[in-house]
Scaffold this active site. Structure first.
Site, PDB file in Angstrom:
ATOM      1  N   GLU A  93     -11.319  -2.973   4.548  1.00  0.00           N
ATOM      2  CA  GLU A  93     -12.719  -2.643   4.246  1.00  0.00           C
ATOM      3  C   GLU A  93     -13.012  -2.722   2.756  1.00  0.00           C
ATOM      4  O   GLU A  93     -14.169  -2.932   2.360  1.00  0.00           O
ATOM      5  CB  GLU A  93     -13.086  -1.248   4.786  1.00  0.00           C
ATOM      6  CG  GLU A  93     -12.546  -0.070   4.017  1.00  0.00           C
ATOM      7  CD  GLU A  93     -11.105   0.278   4.355  1.00  0.00           C
ATOM      8  OE1 GLU A  93     -10.578   1.252   3.780  1.00  0.00           O
ATOM      9  OE2 GLU A  93     -10.503  -0.416   5.202  1.00  0.00           O
ATOM     10  N   HIS A 130      -4.262   1.875  11.704  1.00  0.00           N
ATOM     11  CA  HIS A 130      -5.036   2.942  12.342  1.00  0.00           C
ATOM     12  C   HIS A 130      -4.897   2.908  13.866  1.00  0.00           C
ATOM     13  O   HIS A 130      -3.858   3.258  14.396  1.00  0.00           O
ATOM     14  CB  HIS A 130      -6.489   2.877  11.876  1.00  0.00           C
ATOM     15  CG  HIS A 130      -6.657   3.271  10.454  1.00  0.00           C
ATOM     16  ND1 HIS A 130      -7.085   2.398   9.475  1.00  0.00           N
ATOM     17  CD2 HIS A 130      -6.423   4.444   9.816  1.00  0.00           C
ATOM     18  CE1 HIS A 130      -7.115   3.011   8.304  1.00  0.00           C
ATOM     19  NE2 HIS A 130      -6.717   4.254   8.489  1.00  0.00           N
ATOM     20  N   GLU A 154      -9.349  11.762  11.394  1.00  0.00           N
ATOM     21  CA  GLU A 154      -8.126  10.969  11.238  1.00  0.00           C
ATOM     22  C   GLU A 154      -6.924  11.874  11.002  1.00  0.00           C
ATOM     23  O   GLU A 154      -5.849  11.663  11.576  1.00  0.00           O
ATOM     24  CB  GLU A 154      -8.276   9.987  10.082  1.00  0.00           C
ATOM     25  CG  GLU A 154      -7.043   9.134   9.865  1.00  0.00           C
ATOM     26  CD  GLU A 154      -7.213   8.106   8.762  1.00  0.00           C
ATOM     27  OE1 GLU A 154      -6.240   7.899   8.012  1.00  0.00           O
ATOM     28  OE2 GLU A 154      -8.301   7.507   8.657  1.00  0.00           O
ATOM     29  N   ASP A 178     -11.096   6.656   7.781  1.00  0.00           N
ATOM     30  CA  ASP A 178     -11.067   6.752   6.319  1.00  0.00           C
ATOM     31  C   ASP A 178     -12.059   5.806   5.649  1.00  0.00           C
ATOM     32  O   ASP A 178     -11.871   5.401   4.512  1.00  0.00           O
ATOM     33  CB  ASP A 178      -9.659   6.488   5.795  1.00  0.00           C
ATOM     34  CG  ASP A 178      -9.130   5.119   6.201  1.00  0.00           C
ATOM     35  OD1 ASP A 178      -9.824   4.417   6.966  1.00  0.00           O
ATOM     36  OD2 ASP A 178      -8.029   4.758   5.753  1.00  0.00           O
ATOM     37  N   TRP A 228       0.844  -1.198   0.000  1.00  0.00           N
ATOM     38  CA  TRP A 228       0.000   0.000   0.000  1.00  0.00           C
ATOM     39  C   TRP A 228       0.878   1.246   0.000  1.00  0.00           C
ATOM     40  O   TRP A 228       1.675   1.461   0.900  1.00  0.00           O
ATOM     41  CB  TRP A 228      -0.926   0.008   1.216  1.00  0.00           C
ATOM     42  CG  TRP A 228      -2.006   1.038   1.091  1.00  0.00           C
ATOM     43  CD1 TRP A 228      -2.042   2.268   1.680  1.00  0.00           C
ATOM     44  CD2 TRP A 228      -3.189   0.939   0.298  1.00  0.00           C
ATOM     45  NE1 TRP A 228      -3.180   2.942   1.304  1.00  0.00           N
ATOM     46  CE2 TRP A 228      -3.904   2.145   0.464  1.00  0.00           C
ATOM     47  CE3 TRP A 228      -3.712  -0.057  -0.533  1.00  0.00           C
ATOM     48  CZ2 TRP A 228      -5.119   2.384  -0.174  1.00  0.00           C
ATOM     49  CZ3 TRP A 228      -4.924   0.177  -1.170  1.00  0.00           C
ATOM     50  CH2 TRP A 228      -5.616   1.385  -0.985  1.00  0.00           C
TER      51      TRP A 228
END
EC number: 3.7.1.18
Length: 257
Positions: free
Chosen positions: A124, A145, A244, A154, A40
């Site tokens: 997710e 997170h 966030e 997010d 990522w």
């Protein structure tokens, strides 16, 4: 009618972290980093947002299969690829973050996830699919997170309570809980658990069956089945991203002291 959407021949060659193949209207979307499991990065983050938009605008897509490469779906993150030093940097992250999940939900044909292995970064994304298949080796965890001191704002804060139920979803996010494939099946986040060899063939079997259904049945079924999630995402995503960002800025300031 003049066709303004980007044709498949163009957008299928557009992305370095996404391989796109289509057969009989079934679009196979494979995420990767140089042919291996997806890492990522800021590039992957932005590419997925715009790729989902291209997919949504192409009415030749009858069904979408989303899968990964190698032993994991996405189990590694390159934090150094994200520029997060200024409010303008965060504004860009929020801008792209809203489009990532909203553009996925804007795809108006059924989406099948074939989760080939562990996913700790944006888990997710696959569980937002209409059908979620998981390899026996798959695990789901929201790693970057709250376990790292960051608000899960997010979209994770929308999706996981929606998928698991309010209490299980909040527990999952606040404790860094890792769900193996069988537990995810028991909790309702996954529909089938299969061997690695069975995973993609089963996804194609389901996709071809859905692709045979009438056009409007396919498109409108997707719309009505995602309506609640789209409504909550529209209401809560931007605020979650802002919170966030504030928490991340605070964490950065603490680490500099």
């Amino acid at each position: 009618m003049k066709q303004l959407a980007t044709p498949f021949q163009e957008y299928s060659q557009k992305y370095e972290n996404i391989r796109l193949e289509r057969d009989g209207g079934v679009l196979l979307v494979t995420v990767h980093t140089e042919g291996k499991s997806l890492v990522w990065t800021s590039t992957a983050h932005d590419e997925l947002a715009y790729c989902f938009h291209d997919i949504a605008c192409d009415r030749e897509n009858k069904v979408v299969i989303l899968t990964g490469t190698g032993p994991s779906f996405c189990n590694e993150i390159d934090f150094t690829s994200f520029n997060l030093g200024t409010p303008h940097d965060w504004d860009e992250i929020i801008f792209e973050g809203q489009r990532l999940l909203n553009n996925l939900l804007s795809i108006e044909v059924p989406v099948i996830a074939a989760v080939n292995g562990p996913v700790t970064n944006h888990p997710e994304i696959p569980v937002m699919s209409d059908i979620v298949l998981a390899a026996e080796s798959a695990t789901f965890q929201d790693g970057p997170h709250f376990p790292s001191g960051i608000v899960p704002g997010d979209g994770a804060h929308v999706v996981w309570p929606h998928v698991l139920g309010s209490n299980r979803g909040r527990y999952f996010l606040l404790t860094g809980q890792e769900l193996d494939a069988r537990t995810a099946l028991d909790y309702g986040a996954v529909n089938e658990v299969l061997s690695e060899q069975e995973l993609l063939p089963r996804a194609w079997e389901l996709a071809r069956g859905i692709a045979e259904k009438p056009l409007l049945a396919r498109r409108y079924a997707r719309k009505v089945l995602t309506r609640q999630l789209r409504r909550v995402m529209e209401a809560d995503l931007s605020l979650g991203l802002a919170h966030e960002a504030l928490a991340a800025i605070d964490l950065g300031m603490e680490s500099e002291q």
